[in-house]
Design a protein around this motif. Structure first.
Motif, PDB file in Angstrom:
ATOM      1  N   THR A  61     -97.735  37.830  23.559  1.00  0.00           N
ATOM      2  CA  THR A  61     -96.412  37.364  23.128  1.00  0.00           C
ATOM      3  C   THR A  61     -95.378  38.396  23.555  1.00  0.00           C
ATOM      4  N   MET A  62     -94.654  38.087  24.615  1.00  0.00           N
ATOM      5  CA  MET A  62     -93.627  38.992  25.126  1.00  0.00           C
ATOM      6  C   MET A  62     -92.269  38.547  24.587  1.00  0.00           C
ATOM      7  N   MET A  63     -91.503  39.513  24.114  1.00  0.00           N
ATOM      8  CA  MET A  63     -90.203  39.193  23.515  1.00  0.00           C
ATOM      9  C   MET A  63     -89.209  40.305  23.833  1.00  0.00           C
ATOM     10  N   GLU A  64     -87.971  39.902  24.060  1.00  0.00           N
ATOM     11  CA  GLU A  64     -86.917  40.872  24.348  1.00  0.00           C
ATOM     12  C   GLU A  64     -86.218  41.260  23.050  1.00  0.00           C
ATOM     13  N   THR A  84     -84.714  45.182  25.682  1.00  0.00           N
ATOM     14  CA  THR A  84     -85.988  45.680  26.207  1.00  0.00           C
ATOM     15  C   THR A  84     -87.096  44.697  25.847  1.00  0.00           C
ATOM     16  N   THR A  85     -87.990  44.443  26.787  1.00  0.00           N
ATOM     17  CA  THR A  85     -89.087  43.507  26.562  1.00  0.00           C
ATOM     18  C   THR A  85     -90.290  44.254  25.991  1.00  0.00           C
ATOM     19  N   TYR A  86     -90.836  43.719  24.887  1.00  0.00           N
ATOM     20  CA  TYR A  86     -91.987  44.324  24.219  1.00  0.00           C
ATOM     21  C   TYR A  86     -93.108  43.298  24.098  1.00  0.00           C
ATOM     22  N   ASP A  87     -94.333  43.820  24.034  1.00  0.00           N
ATOM     23  CA  ASP A  87     -95.500  42.982  23.759  1.00  0.00           C
ATOM     24  C   ASP A  87     -95.692  42.949  22.248  1.00  0.00           C
ATOM     25  N   LEU A  88     -95.303  41.842  21.620  1.00  0.00           N
ATOM     26  CA  LEU A  88     -95.344  41.720  20.163  1.00  0.00           C
ATOM     27  C   LEU A  88     -96.516  40.856  19.703  1.00  0.00           C
ATOM     28  N   THR A  89     -97.603  40.910  20.451  1.00  0.00           N
ATOM     29  CA  THR A  89     -98.785  40.124  20.097  1.00  0.00           C
ATOM     30  C   THR A  89     -99.360  40.599  18.771  1.00  0.00           C
ATOM     31  N   MET A  90     -99.620  39.641  17.860  1.00  0.00           N
ATOM     32  CA  MET A  90    -100.243  39.935  16.568  1.00  0.00           C
ATOM     33  C   MET A  90    -101.170  38.789  16.202  1.00  0.00           C
ATOM     34  N   MET A  91    -102.405  39.115  15.920  1.00  0.00           N
ATOM     35  CA  MET A  91    -103.356  38.093  15.493  1.00  0.00           C
ATOM     36  C   MET A  91    -103.103  37.731  14.035  1.00  0.00           C
ATOM     37  N   GLU A  92    -103.483  36.515  13.683  1.00  0.00           N
ATOM     38  CA  GLU A  92    -103.435  36.115  12.283  1.00  0.00           C
ATOM     39  C   GLU A  92    -104.568  36.806  11.530  1.00  0.00           C
ATOM     40  N   LEU A 116     -94.314  51.470  23.279  1.00  0.00           N
ATOM     41  CA  LEU A 116     -95.392  52.327  23.775  1.00  0.00           C
ATOM     42  C   LEU A 116     -94.889  53.650  24.334  1.00  0.00           C
ATOM     43  N   ASN A 117     -93.593  53.783  24.532  1.00  0.00           N
ATOM     44  CA  ASN A 117     -93.034  55.051  25.010  1.00  0.00           C
ATOM     45  C   ASN A 117     -92.586  55.953  23.866  1.00  0.00           C
ATOM     46  N   HIS A 118     -92.741  55.464  22.656  1.00  0.00           N
ATOM     47  CA  HIS A 118     -92.278  56.214  21.485  1.00  0.00           C
ATOM     48  C   HIS A 118     -93.444  56.984  20.872  1.00  0.00           C
ATOM     49  N   ASP A 119     -93.322  58.291  20.860  1.00  0.00           N
ATOM     50  CA  ASP A 119     -94.317  59.164  20.240  1.00  0.00           C
ATOM     51  C   ASP A 119     -93.770  59.615  18.890  1.00  0.00           C
ATOM     52  N   LEU A 120     -94.475  59.267  17.823  1.00  0.00           N
ATOM     53  CA  LEU A 120     -93.993  59.583  16.483  1.00  0.00           C
ATOM     54  C   LEU A 120     -94.061  61.071  16.164  1.00  0.00           C
ATOM     55  N   SER A 121     -94.694  61.856  17.032  1.00  0.00           N
ATOM     56  CA  SER A 121     -94.770  63.299  16.781  1.00  0.00           C
ATOM     57  C   SER A 121     -93.561  64.046  17.328  1.00  0.00           C
TER      58      SER A 121
END
Length: 726
Positions: A236-239, A243-251, A334-339
């Motif tokens: 599931t790709m969404m802008e 910016t386009t992100y992969d927002l795939t989430m299973m039920e 995916l480019n965001h590092d929480l550290s």
């Protein structure tokens, strides 16, 4: 001689702060195995976590306070920003929040974000008595942090943090997969909070980062407790925000593991500590719940940048930690590092606490020892607040006096506030009118400036020409036309035919030539004087035109000013310039500050009024709802079927038969009687009901005769519908 460690370079204070990390760096620390943990310790940790969930987890009272605060902020902010919607996200929505957790809110704007939105929010929060307000305007996502004055709930409001809403949904689904996921996340957050390694603002991991660490640990258990919700072939790709992100989430029902893990929450917490303490995956790997396991730094191209934490803390100057020190990947960005928020000391504290907890568990320490507060003063329990403590010893008369004083003060303050608001509106109106008139007359003022700029140099030029002309005329004294005539005469004398008998002498001819040359010089100067005079006349005409235009311009500006003064007499003594308008703006700004203060006082008085009135209601009702008197379960008067203690039959007006009887007897009728009579058939119903005495006797005799006649007889013939009389 320096007391710093020769191997690590740590000072004695740093060795005391991070003893286990220091030993590990020196090769002197031997970590235990998870198999060394006794069942008794596991059971104690399990029971401790279960008890913590009951005391530190969200309870109905806490949830109600959060809901009330959110409702208040939503109403306030959405009223101020018509094109915005306030939404909840984060742990409070995903079910992974402790009582001490923040209330994360996102203000979503439809369209462009208003200028200085954070400052406007800041001002609103100050008006509503919020505490510890901090603005982070330069952050990747602008955010404002504060604390509610009454509930002391910390709140974070971010602007257009759309991706965080999807992160919240992902964590909410993880929480719904298995109850132990939620329990472990809360236990980890509780441990991190108590050990002072759970605040990103202090240079440590954020609450969100600890959530990802806990989920990653549950994905690595055997068999896994937490599934990988971002797996699957369909993406599931969404802008989001460009910016386009992969927002795939299973039920949730699609992600149930095939093999069930039966570990208790105590065992899972111990496994979490040992996973990170003994293996320390950050050296070569990245935490990634998207993948379900650690991924290599090389695959992410997240090199372990220098300086590392153990080196950075030994540097004399305050040094920024190298990038990707303890990398934790955001599941969507995916480019965001929480550290990236970590400071050198924060990274060292995290490693030290993992090692310390691991050793404590292996040594048989109890749950209370493992989560012992590093700074106990920060966790002082809040005493129950008695809202009516100062009123309980006061009499009803004293409370009534307070209510009256409060009402009087509130009315006076309301009047003062209304006057201030009106005064501010007046200043704003004056500024707008003044600026409007200035803008309307801007062309006139530009023209006026242009005219004035031309008057002075033209006047100067005229003076120069006049002076030049007058100087020449004063020196020559002969007008140009006369010079021309004289030159013509002398020229004819010098060039004309000469009578041989009257030949001029040489001396005379020399004088004539000298005079001619002098006339030539005079002619040149006279010509210049004449040209100067003509230029002077031309400039004089221009000057007169300019003066006339100046008067017309001033007349037009005066007309605009007169119209302005007629509409706003207060502007009578002011000039049409922006400095006066700015004075009105400054005054309006100062009044706004005073108005904010007065509004704060009004809110305080209104809250006090509500408190006093609530106490009056409570103190005047000795038997509040739910406490019945003896002998009467209902707690009051005996109630009838209608539910009212003092029930009486409803008065529906006079009955039709009573009105008809009164009308037949010739009695007086009221308007309501007439209305009833008309609704029940009119006066015909009265006459229809009347029977004469004679007809009555005839009917009675007929009835008696019929009663005596017992022989069979034909009954009355029925009439057809067609022949039946109406």
């Amino acid at each position: 001689m320096s007391e710093d460690c020769e191997i690590t370079g740590f000072s004695p204070q740093q060795i005391a702060r991070w003893p286990n990390v220091h030993k590990q760096l020196c090769g002197q620390l031997e970590l235990p195995s998870i198999s060394d943990v006794s069942e008794e310790v596991t059971l104690n940790i399990d029971e401790g976590i279960q008890a913590m969930l009951k005391t530190e987890g969200p309870n109905p009272k806490h949830l109600k306070a959060r809901a009330g605060l959110f409702k208040h902020l939503k109403r306030t902010l959405e009223h101020r920003f018509k094109n915005a919607t306030l939404q909840q996200f984060g742990s409070s929505q995903s079910g992974l929040s402790l009582q001490a957790g923040d209330l994360d809110l996102c203000l979503q704007f439809e369209g462009p974000i208003p200028a200085k939105a954070l400052k406007q929010i800041n001002r609103l929060l100050k008006q509503h008595d919020m505490e510890d307000i901090v603005m982070l305007a330069r952050a990747k996502v602008p955010i404002i942090k504060f604390k509610d004055e009454r509930t002391k709930i910390p709140v974070d409001i971010s602007i257009n943090n759309t991706l965080a809403l999807h992160n919240t949904e992902l964590l909410k689904r993880y929480s719904a997969c298995d109850e132990r996921i939620r329990h472990l996340v809360l236990a980890v957050k509780h441990w991190a909070l108590r050990r002072d390694i759970g605040d990103a603002a202090s240079g440590s991991f954020s609450s969100y980062a600890w959530t990802l660490l806990a989920i990653q640990a549950l994905q690595r258990t055997q068999p896994p407790v937490a599934p990988v919700l971002q797996a699957g072939n369909e993406r599931t790709m969404m802008e989001v925000e460009g910016t386009t992100y992969d927002l795939t989430m299973m039920e949730v029902n699609e992600a149930i593991p095939t093999k069930k893990n039966d570990q208790s929450i105590g065992e899972l917490f111990i496994d979490f500590i040992f996973q990170y303490a003994t293996a320390w995956p950050f050296q070569d790997h990245v935490i990634s719940i998207r993948s379900g396991d650690h991924i290599t730094r090389k695959s992410k191209r997240w090199k372990y940048a220098t300086p590392r934490a153990e080196k950075a803390v030994t540097m004399e100057k305050r040094t920024r930690l190298g990038q990707h020190s303890l990398p934790v990947e955001d599941p969507f960005d995916l480019n965001h590092d929480l550290s990236r928020v970590l400071r050198p000391s924060g990274a060292m504290d995290i490693q030290e606490e993992f090692l310390k907890a691991c050793l404590a568990i292996a040594s048989g320490n109890r749950w209370s020892d493992i989560v012992n507060a590093k700074h106990p003063e920060r966790f002082t329990p809040v005493e129950e607040f008695d809202l009516f403590a100062d009123l309980r010893q006061k009499s009803a008369v004293e409370v009534a006096t307070l209510v009256k004083e409060n009402t009087t003060e509130l009315e006076a303050l309301d009047e003062r506030l209304t006057a201030l608001i009106d005064e501010r509106k007046l200043n704003i109106r004056m500024s707008k009118r003044l600026r409007g008139t200035i803008e309307e007359t801007s062309d006139l003022r530009k023209e006026l400036k242009s005219i004035i700029r031309g008057l002075r140099p033209r006047s100067k030029q005229m003076d120069e020409l006049q002076k030049q002309r007058d100087d020449i005329n004063q020196r020559i004294g002969i007008p140009l036309y006369r010079i021309n005539e004289l030159m013509k005469d002398v020229y004819e004398q010098l060039t004309g035919e000469i009578d041989v008998f009257q030949v001029p002498s040489l001396r005379r001819e020399e004088d004539q030539f000298a005079w001619f040359f002098e006339l030539q010089a005079m002619h040149e100067q006279a010509t210049i004087a004449q040209e100067s005079h003509q230029a002077f006349i031309a400039l004089l005409k221009e000057q007169k035109e300019a003066v006339r235009a100046l008067k017309e311009n001033e007349k037009e500006q005066l007309k605009h000013k007169t119209e302005l003064i007629e509409s706003e007499p207060m502007l009578k003594d002011l000039d049409l310039n922006f400095s006066d308008a700015m004075q009105f703006d400054k005054k309006a700004h100062k009044l706004m500050k005073v108005i904010d203060q007065r509004r704060t006082e009004v809110r305080r008085l209104r809250r006090e009024k509500g408190r006093l009135e609530a106490w009056v209601r409570i103190s005047s009702n000795p038997n509040p709802r739910g406490h019945a008197r003896k002998g009467n379960k209902s707690g009051g008067k005996k109630r009838t079927k209608s539910g009212s203690a003092d029930w009486k039959p409803r008065n529906n007006g006079p009955r039709p038969e009573d009105v008809q009887k009164r009308a037949a007897e010739g009695g007086t009728l009221s308007l309501s009687d007439l209305d009833v009579l008309l609704n029940s058939g009119g006066f015909k119903s009265v006459t229809k009901g009347q029977t004469t005495a004679k007809s009555t006797r005839r009917q009675e005799r007929k009835k008696k005769a019929n009663a005596r006649n017992l022989t069979p007889h034909r009954g009355a013939r029925s009439q057809s519908k067609k022949g039946r009389k109406d």
